[in-house]
Design a protein around this motif. Structure first.
Motif, PDB file in Angstrom:
ATOM      1  N   LEU A 147     -30.701 -12.685 -12.075  1.00 52.27           N
ATOM      2  CA  LEU A 147     -31.115 -12.577 -13.469  1.00 52.27           C
ATOM      3  C   LEU A 147     -32.473 -11.923 -13.605  1.00 52.27           C
ATOM      4  N   ALA A 148     -33.380 -12.230 -12.701  1.00 56.39           N
ATOM      5  CA  ALA A 148     -34.743 -11.721 -12.799  1.00 56.39           C
ATOM      6  C   ALA A 148     -34.870 -10.283 -12.324  1.00 56.39           C
ATOM      7  N   TYR A 149     -34.060  -9.888 -11.348  1.00 52.69           N
ATOM      8  CA  TYR A 149     -34.291  -8.585 -10.713  1.00 52.69           C
ATOM      9  C   TYR A 149     -33.037  -7.712 -10.625  1.00 52.69           C
ATOM     10  N   HIS A 150     -31.981  -8.208 -10.025  1.00 54.56           N
ATOM     11  CA  HIS A 150     -30.830  -7.351  -9.745  1.00 54.56           C
ATOM     12  C   HIS A 150     -30.057  -6.965 -11.006  1.00 54.56           C
ATOM     13  N   THR A 207     -38.194 -16.705  -7.613  1.00 57.28           N
ATOM     14  CA  THR A 207     -38.290 -15.552  -8.518  1.00 57.28           C
ATOM     15  C   THR A 207     -39.712 -15.197  -8.924  1.00 57.28           C
ATOM     16  N   ARG A 208     -40.640 -16.111  -8.789  1.00 59.13           N
ATOM     17  CA  ARG A 208     -41.965 -15.881  -9.374  1.00 59.13           C
ATOM     18  C   ARG A 208     -42.665 -14.664  -8.794  1.00 59.13           C
ATOM     19  N   GLY A 209     -42.390 -14.325  -7.540  1.00 56.98           N
ATOM     20  CA  GLY A 209     -43.045 -13.181  -6.920  1.00 56.98           C
ATOM     21  C   GLY A 209     -42.246 -11.903  -6.927  1.00 56.98           C
ATOM     22  N   LEU A 210     -41.085 -11.900  -7.577  1.00 57.81           N
ATOM     23  CA  LEU A 210     -40.250 -10.705  -7.594  1.00 57.81           C
ATOM     24  C   LEU A 210     -40.894  -9.596  -8.434  1.00 57.81           C
ATOM     25  N   PRO A 211     -40.618  -8.344  -8.090  1.00 56.19           N
ATOM     26  CA  PRO A 211     -41.105  -7.245  -8.937  1.00 56.19           C
ATOM     27  C   PRO A 211     -40.527  -7.339 -10.337  1.00 56.19           C
TER      28      PRO A 211
END
Length: 493
Positions: free
Chosen positions: A476-479, A32-36
């Motif tokens: 959780l982080a993006y979608h 997840t660290r590199g997700l937008p």
């Protein structure tokens, strides 16, 4: 670490200390660290990005506008271990409000003096999320070589001033560097949205979107309510003379926000009450407010009624409804009168949701065009009230830990309290709710680390497989933020 030791951040910060959990958490976090970043609720001013002007000075960027920093320094203003020179918010650059009482202390005009006071009080932030966010911004964004202290204050000020003068540290350049894919601002209902129009003209209209915030218009006992309603009518192109024209003006402004790309509304009422009035009763209260003789009881009932009306309008136009109740704003009336709102004197109180939300959920909880995201600062309600509600009503999502709860321990407690009943997929994903532009990546990074730790424990306890934990972390982080705030045009009709 001494005052002159090069400053760096530990790669495992905020991950579990347990030697079994940490390697698992690293693996989950790596996904997840590199997700937008999808930042769907916050208070960055659209003008910041529309103007794309260089930031001013370190104090004006980090200290003066940040109520987290200000409240801590003011709280320690009389402590022998506090920040020298701080007597009140004015010493941190906060200017008196229009109409402030005679004798109100003027704002400190020297940004270097403000910065020195902040640096001298750096130790006060130990153990707080503010420390985490500031460290991330100072080290990861601005390459600050040493941590703040009374001894390093001037050198840090000069270092940051040098960075802020460079084009790669202007707002749009940082927006790209932060990998922000979508940013929602929060805008008054009567806003002309001119800054959003400028952004759209520059091709940023799909990346920075407004959010409809009508709070001052729904509380008819506010001292400035009549002026606010006049502005609403002017923006909507109509005269607000009665209840029907008032509702029509609100609908017109919502339509303007939808046309500008808005995806949500935002409501910061003290309570979550959504009990509707009869139309005739609502009309009588509105008429009384226009005459200037509304009672406090009428005002409270009308505010609850208008939350119900906002839900009905969301079911019509597809704007996601966000509700942020439970904060007594401006606890110190004297400070608010002298220096304005949002100076750190907002305090949570107990909040009831089960009966308060029942009218809206019974009316719209299964409506395909309606979505309500409920936030709280009363964490006792996560497992008892909000998670069970979100676990059954299709229209309700449980908002991320907010304000006083967006801390490492607060976010862990949220997952532990809410997941049993609501699961992961009846939550909104993370929202940063910040005015501090440079803290956006820090806040999202912290949430991803905490979620990685929680998911790692489920893997270690053989309650999830690792691939499921990774998939959930990415959701959780993006979608989930994207799915929780769909474009109104894409909602089911």
């Amino acid at each position: 670490m001494t005052a002159t030791t090069p400053w760096s951040l530990h790669p495992d910060r905020a991950l579990p200390a347990d030697p079994v959990l940490r390697p698992l958490a690293r693996e989950v976090y790596a996904a997840t660290r590199g997700l937008p970043i999808v930042s769907m609720h916050g208070h960055v001013d659209a003008a910041l990005l529309a103007d794309d002007a260089p930031f001013g000075d370190p104090a004006g960027l980090f200290v003066t506008p940040d109520h987290y920093l200000v409240r801590m320094l003011v709280a320690q203003s009389t402590s022998p271990h506090g920040s020298p020179g701080v007597r009140g918010v004015h010493d941190l650059g906060v200017a008196p409000a229009p109409g402030a009482p005679a004798g109100t202390a003027p704002a400190e005009q020297d940004p270097r003096a403000v910065w020195r006071r902040f640096c001298a009080g750096w130790h006060l932030y130990r153990g707080t999320p503010t420390r985490y966010w500031l460290e991330h911004a100072l080290v990861e964004v601005f390459e600050t070589p040493v941590r703040p202290s009374a001894e390093t204050a001037d050198a840090l000020f000069d270092h940051l001033a040098d960075r802020l003068a460079r084009p790669e540290y202007r707002p749009r350049a940082l927006f790209e560097r932060f990998r922000i894919e979508l940013l929602a601002t929060t805008d008054p209902a009567q806003s002309s949205l001119a800054d959003h129009a400028r952004l759209a003209a520059d091709g940023w209209g799909r990346r920075v979107v407004p959010t409809f915030r009508p709070d001052p218009l729904l509380h008819v006992d506010r001292a400035d309510w009549t002026a606010q309603v006049a502005e609403l009518g002017a923006a909507a192109g109509t005269d607000v003379v009665d209840y029907r024209s008032y509702l029509d003006a609100l609908r017109a402004r919502r339509a303007a926000f939808v046309a500008a790309g808005a995806r949500a509304t935002d409501h910061g009422h003290l309570t979550a009450d959504t009990t509707p009035l009869d139309d005739a009763d609502a009309a009588r209260v509105l008429d009384a407010a226009l005459r200037g003789d509304v009672t406090p009881d009428q005002a409270r009932a009308f505010a609850a009624h208008m939350l119900f009306q906002m839900a009905a309008m969301s079911a019509e136009d597809g704007l996601v409804m966000q509700l942020h109740p439970g904060v007594l704003r401006d606890h110190c009336a004297g400070v608010a009168h002298a220096y304005g709102p949002d100076r750190g004197y907002d305090v949570p109180e107990r909040t009831e949701y089960v009966r308060a939300l029942r009218p809206v959920l019974e009316a719209f909880g299964h409506h395909p065009r309606f979505r309500l995201i409920a936030f709280t600062v009363d964490e006792t309600t996560f497992s008892r009230e909000l998670a069970p509600l979100a676990g059954v009503y299709p229209a309700l999502r449980l908002g991320a830990p907010w304000w006083f709860l967006d801390t490492p321990d607060g976010m862990r407690r949220f997952r532990e309290a809410a997941t049993d009943t609501a699961g992961f997929y009846n939550t909104s994903g993370f929202v940063d709710d910040t005015r501090a532009f440079c803290s956006i990546p820090a806040r999202h990074d912290l949430a991803r680390r905490v979620d990685a730790g929680h998911l790692a424990r489920l893997v270690a306890e053989h309650r999830l497989d690792l691939d499921e934990a990774v998939e959930t972390a990415v959701d959780l982080a993006y979608h989930l933020p994207r799915a929780s705030y769909p474009s109104p045009a894409g909602r089911v009709r």
